[in-house]
Design an enzyme around this catalytic site. Structure first.
Site, short mmCIF file in Angstrom:
data_model
loop_
_atom_site.label_atom_id
_atom_site.label_comp_id
_atom_site.label_asym_id
_atom_site.label_seq_id
_atom_site.Cartn_x
_atom_site.Cartn_y
_atom_site.Cartn_z
N CYS A 1 0.83 -1.21 0.00
CA CYS A 1 0.00 0.00 0.00
C CYS A 1 0.87 1.27 0.00
O CYS A 1 1.65 1.50 -0.92
CB CYS A 1 -0.96 -0.04 1.19
N HIS A 2 0.77 2.11 1.05
CA HIS A 2 1.58 3.33 1.14
C HIS A 2 3.01 3.07 1.63
O HIS A 2 3.86 3.95 1.56
CB HIS A 2 0.92 4.33 2.10
#
Length: 264
Positions: free
Chosen positions: A196-197
Site C-alpha cells: 500500500c503506502h
C-alpha cells in the site's frame, strides 16, 4: 457603616461584572472553536465489509480456508515495522498468515517520541507500548509492539515487512532507526516487503533506484521519483523487495513473502 456597605456593594458589582465579562469571553471562544471544528463522520473499511465485498472472494478464501502445512515457515523470524496509523488488515492479515505457517513474528515500532507540547497533541498512556490501527481513515484500536526499532539488528530476522495506512509510513520515514535498519537489511540481501503506502518508506531509505515495484496508486509518482519502475499489479517481486498496492492484495502479498522465504 455606610462606607463599609458601599464598599461591599461595589465589590459585589465588580465580581458580577468580571463574571459577565468572562461569560462573554467564554461564549466568544466557544463560537470560534465551533467554527474551527467539523462534523465527526468518518469513512472506514471494516474487515467484514472488505472480505465480503464483490470481487474479493479469493481474499475471503485466503483467510477462511484452513492452512494445510503449518510448518512451511518454521524457524523463520519476521519483523513487522509499523507506527501509529497502520492499516489494520495489512498488518494483522499477513501476521496471522505467517504465524499459521510457523513463523515467529515481532511487531517493531519507533521509540516513543512525543511531539512538543505546543503541537497540542494528547497521547494516551498506552501509546508508550502500543501502536494505533486504522481502517482506512478510522482509528479502531491498538496493538502491543514487541520491540522498538533501536533494539533490533539485521541478524535477528530473515525478513521484514511494512504495512500501509496513509499515516503509518509517514511516521516511519522520519525515524532514523527505522531508515538505518532498512538500509542495512537491504545490503544484507534479505527480504523487504511493503504494501500500500509503505513503499514510500523504502524511498526515504533510498533503496529503490533501478527497482521494479508497485504501491498504492496515489504514491506511484513518488516511487517513480525515487528511481523505481512502477507497474500496476497486485504484487511485484524484484530481487529482495516485494511490494503490493492495497488491502485487496493482502493474500497475494502474503503468499509472495512466503514463496520468497521458502526459496531462500
Amino acid at each position: 457603616m455606610k462606607t463599609i456597605y458601599k464598599t461591599i456593594v461595589a465589590a459585589i458589582i465588580g465580581i458580577f461584572a468580571i463574571n459577565n465579562l468572562n461569560a462573554q469571553k467564554t461564549s466568544h471562544e466557544l463560537e470560534v472553536v465551533n467554527q474551527l471544528a467539523s462534523q465527526p463522520a468518518v469513512v472506514n473499511m471494516p474487515v467484514s465489509q472488505l472480505l465480503n465485498a464483490p470481487g474479493n472472494e479469493a481474499l475471503r478464501d485466503f483467510f477462511f480456508k484452513p492452512v494445510k502445512d503449518k510448518t512451511v515457515l518454521k524457524g523463520k523470524k519476521i519483523a513487522v515495522i509499523a507506527a501509529d496509523g497502520f492499516e489494520e488488515i495489512e498488518l494483522l492479515g499477513p501476521v496471522w498468515y505467517f504465524k499459521q505457517l510457523g513463523a515467529q513474528v515481532d511487531i517493531v515500532a519507533p521509540k516513543f517520541n512525543p511531539a512538543p507540547a505546543r503541537y497540542g497533541l494528547v497521547y494516551p498512556e498506552m501509546s508508550k507500548t502500543h501502536i494505533m490501527a486504522i481502517q482506512y481513515l478510522q482509528p479502531v484500536g491498538w496493538i502491543k509492539f514487541d520491540k522498538t526499532a533501536d533494539q533490533i539488528n539485521v541478524n535477528d530476522y530473515h525478513a521484514v515487512f511494512i504495512p500501509g495506512g496513509a499515516w503509518n509510513p509517514d511516521n516511519l520515514r522520519y525515524d532514523k532507526d527505522v531508515i538505518k535498519f532498512l538500509q542495512d537489511f537491504n545490503k544484507s540481501g534479505k527480504l523487504i516487503a511493503a504494501i500500500c503506502h509503505a513503499p514510500v518508506v523504502l524511498a526515504s531509505a533510498d533503496i529503490l533506484k533501478g527497482r521494479k515495484l508497485t504501491g498504492y496508486w496515489n504514491i506511484q509518482v513518488d516511487l517513480k521519483n525515487a528511481g523505481a519502475t512502477v507497474v500496476d499489479e497486485p504484487v511485484v517481486t524484484d530481487g529482495n523487495i516485494v511490494t503490493s498496492r492495497h488491502p485487496i492484495d493482502v493474500a497475494d502479498f502474503s503468499r509472495a513473502v512466503e514463496s520468497w522465504l521458502v526459496k531462500h
